[in-house]
Design a protein around this motif. Structure first.
Motif, PDB file in Angstrom:
ATOM      1  N   ILE A   1       0.838  -1.200   0.000  1.00 28.02           N
ATOM      2  CA  ILE A   1       0.000   0.000   0.000  1.00 28.02           C
ATOM      3  C   ILE A   1       0.875   1.254   0.000  1.00 28.02           C
ATOM      4  O   ILE A   1       0.615   2.226  -0.725  1.00 28.02           O
ATOM      5  N   LEU A   2       1.922   1.250   0.826  1.00 28.77           N
ATOM      6  CA  LEU A   2       2.822   2.399   0.901  1.00 28.77           C
ATOM      7  C   LEU A   2       3.517   2.642  -0.434  1.00 28.77           C
ATOM      8  O   LEU A   2       3.577   3.783  -0.925  1.00 28.77           O
ATOM      9  N   LEU A   3       4.030   1.574  -1.047  1.00 26.07           N
ATOM     10  CA  LEU A   3       4.773   1.718  -2.296  1.00 26.07           C
ATOM     11  C   LEU A   3       3.874   2.181  -3.439  1.00 26.07           C
ATOM     12  O   LEU A   3       4.223   3.111  -4.176  1.00 26.07           O
ATOM     13  N   THR A   4       2.715   1.542  -3.582  1.00 22.65           N
ATOM     14  CA  THR A   4       1.814   1.930  -4.672  1.00 22.65           C
ATOM     15  C   THR A   4       1.172   3.289  -4.419  1.00 22.65           C
ATOM     16  O   THR A   4       0.880   4.025  -5.364  1.00 22.65           O
ATOM     17  N   GLY A   5       0.951   3.629  -3.147  1.00 16.27           N
ATOM     18  CA  GLY A   5       0.374   4.935  -2.848  1.00 16.27           C
ATOM     19  C   GLY A   5       1.313   6.077  -3.161  1.00 16.27           C
ATOM     20  O   GLY A   5       0.896   7.143  -3.621  1.00 16.27           O
ATOM     21  N   ILE A   6       2.613   5.865  -2.933  1.00 17.11           N
ATOM     22  CA  ILE A   6       3.592   6.925  -3.164  1.00 17.11           C
ATOM     23  C   ILE A   6       3.971   7.015  -4.635  1.00 17.11           C
ATOM     24  O   ILE A   6       4.046   8.107  -5.218  1.00 17.11           O
ATOM     25  N   PHE A   7       4.219   5.855  -5.258  1.00 18.21           N
ATOM     26  CA  PHE A   7       4.757   5.855  -6.620  1.00 18.21           C
ATOM     27  C   PHE A   7       3.732   5.433  -7.668  1.00 18.21           C
ATOM     28  O   PHE A   7       4.103   5.178  -8.819  1.00 18.21           O
ATOM     29  N   GLY A   8       2.455   5.360  -7.300  1.00 20.56           N
ATOM     30  CA  GLY A   8       1.449   4.901  -8.250  1.00 20.56           C
ATOM     31  C   GLY A   8       1.321   5.781  -9.477  1.00 20.56           C
ATOM     32  O   GLY A   8       1.297   5.288 -10.618  1.00 20.56           O
ATOM     33  N   TYR A   9       1.250   7.078  -9.278  1.00 25.23           N
ATOM     34  CA  TYR A   9       1.090   7.990 -10.414  1.00 25.23           C
ATOM     35  C   TYR A   9       2.340   8.003 -11.294  1.00 25.23           C
ATOM     36  O   TYR A   9       2.237   8.110 -12.524  1.00 25.23           O
ATOM     37  N   GLN A  10       3.522   7.921 -10.675  1.00 28.51           N
ATOM     38  CA  GLN A  10       4.742   7.835 -11.471  1.00 28.51           C
ATOM     39  C   GLN A  10       4.769   6.558 -12.303  1.00 28.51           C
ATOM     40  O   GLN A  10       5.227   6.561 -13.446  1.00 28.51           O
ATOM     41  N   ALA A  11       4.262   5.452 -11.722  1.00 24.91           N
ATOM     42  CA  ALA A  11       4.210   4.196 -12.483  1.00 24.91           C
ATOM     43  C   ALA A  11       3.271   4.320 -13.664  1.00 24.91           C
ATOM     44  O   ALA A  11       3.556   3.801 -14.756  1.00 24.91           O
ATOM     45  N   ASP A  12       2.143   5.005 -13.482  1.00 30.68           N
ATOM     46  CA  ASP A  12       1.223   5.208 -14.600  1.00 30.68           C
ATOM     47  C   ASP A  12       1.896   5.974 -15.729  1.00 30.68           C
ATOM     48  O   ASP A  12       1.692   5.673 -16.914  1.00 30.68           O
ATOM     49  N   ALA A  13       2.714   6.965 -15.373  1.00 28.36           N
ATOM     50  CA  ALA A  13       3.369   7.787 -16.396  1.00 28.36           C
ATOM     51  C   ALA A  13       4.514   7.042 -17.074  1.00 28.36           C
ATOM     52  O   ALA A  13       4.703   7.143 -18.291  1.00 28.36           O
ATOM     53  N   VAL A  14       5.272   6.262 -16.288  1.00 25.22           N
ATOM     54  CA  VAL A  14       6.465   5.596 -16.828  1.00 25.22           C
ATOM     55  C   VAL A  14       6.112   4.327 -17.587  1.00 25.22           C
ATOM     56  O   VAL A  14       6.605   4.087 -18.692  1.00 25.22           O
TER      57      VAL A  14
ATOM     58  N   ILE B   1       3.206  -3.572 -11.973  1.00 24.01           N
ATOM     59  CA  ILE B   1       4.641  -3.774 -11.796  1.00 24.01           C
ATOM     60  C   ILE B   1       5.034  -3.436 -10.366  1.00 24.01           C
ATOM     61  O   ILE B   1       5.776  -4.169  -9.708  1.00 24.01           O
ATOM     62  N   LEU B   2       4.496  -2.331  -9.854  1.00 26.34           N
ATOM     63  CA  LEU B   2       4.755  -1.961  -8.463  1.00 26.34           C
ATOM     64  C   LEU B   2       4.152  -2.970  -7.495  1.00 26.34           C
ATOM     65  O   LEU B   2       4.763  -3.330  -6.490  1.00 26.34           O
ATOM     66  N   VAL B   3       2.927  -3.403  -7.795  1.00 23.06           N
ATOM     67  CA  VAL B   3       2.252  -4.380  -6.932  1.00 23.06           C
ATOM     68  C   VAL B   3       3.065  -5.669  -6.859  1.00 23.06           C
ATOM     69  O   VAL B   3       3.292  -6.217  -5.767  1.00 23.06           O
ATOM     70  N   SER B   4       3.520  -6.162  -8.012  1.00 28.53           N
ATOM     71  CA  SER B   4       4.307  -7.402  -8.037  1.00 28.53           C
ATOM     72  C   SER B   4       5.609  -7.236  -7.265  1.00 28.53           C
ATOM     73  O   SER B   4       6.004  -8.121  -6.493  1.00 28.53           O
TER      74      SER B   4
END
Length: 231
Positions: free
Chosen positions: A64-77, A93-96
């Motif tokens: 939850i912490l990782l996807t909450g912080i970097f979720g939007y960056q993952a969508d862009a990248v 990718i972040l979830v895995s």
């Protein structure tokens, strides 16, 4: 929208994430567990302390912490990567990665314990006496005898991984619309429970069935590889 098509896509997402997590889980678990169990000494102490540190992270909370912080960056990248990032699946990718980083310590402990037993066996002593190097002993005698416990542990871990992915998607941190996930389908249908209850019940039922099926498969493999566990 076609619920059957969304269910099939959701199952594909769940299984893909589970397999990706288990590949990392097995690779890290075998590598660290074998090194710690076979060589012992300071190597075992360093790897054991590192494993304990990783155990301190609650798996779902870390995800939850990782996807909450970097979720939007993952969508862009990752959003423009074919298959992986298309249709709102970029955050997978972040979830895995998050789920894999918190599941391998348990696998490493299983492997370490089994390695401690295997390295004292007579066939390992015979290989060492005949001049085999440590790498050859690990490759030809230790790792092949770990397959049973690794397969059992991986099968049982898949259920937890599927539940974790569904939970993250339910919270809005995993698969995004227009993508499809079992957790996302449950979340999208909660406000229609009174009028269209099957839209909540169907993905919940499918999620329950697949988790129970994999759990029973893991128990069956454990009984098959270790008949003494039936007693």
């Amino acid at each position: 929208r076609d619920m059957f098509a969304r269910l099939m896509q959701g199952l594909l997402i769940s299984i893909s994430v589970a397999l990706a997590v288990e590949v990392i889980d097995i690779a890290l678990g075998i590598t660290i567990g074998v090194l710690a169990g076979y060589f012992g000494g300071w190597i075992d102490q360093v790897l054991a302390r590192f494993t304990d540190v990783m155990f301190a992270f609650p798996g779902l909370l870390f995800a939850i912490l990782l996807t909450g912080i970097f979720g939007y960056q993952a969508d862009a990248v990752f959003g423009h990567i074919p298959i992986v990032g298309a249709n709102g699946n970029a955050r997978l990718i972040l979830v895995s990665l998050a789920l894999a980083m918190t599941t391998w310590p348990l696998m490493a402990r299983y492997v370490r314990g089994q390695t401690l037993q295997l390295k004292e066996q007579q066939f390992v002593e015979a290989a060492r006496t005949s001049g085999a190097s440590d790498f050859q002993i690990i490759q030809h005698h230790i790792i092949p005898n770990l397959f049973s416990i690794v397969i059992i542990a991986a099968t049982l871990n898949i259920s937890g991984t599927i539940i974790g992915e569904a939970g993250l998607s339910f919270l809005g941190l995993g698969v995004q619309t227009p993508g499809s996930s079992l957790g996302l389908m449950i979340s999208d249908s909660l406000n229609q429970t009174a009028t269209h209850p099957w839209e909540v019940l169907l993905p919940s039922f499918v999620l329950t069935i697949i988790v129970l099926a994999l759990s029973f498969l893991g128990d069956g493999l454990r009984d098959a590889f270790d008949p003494r566990s039936k007693d």
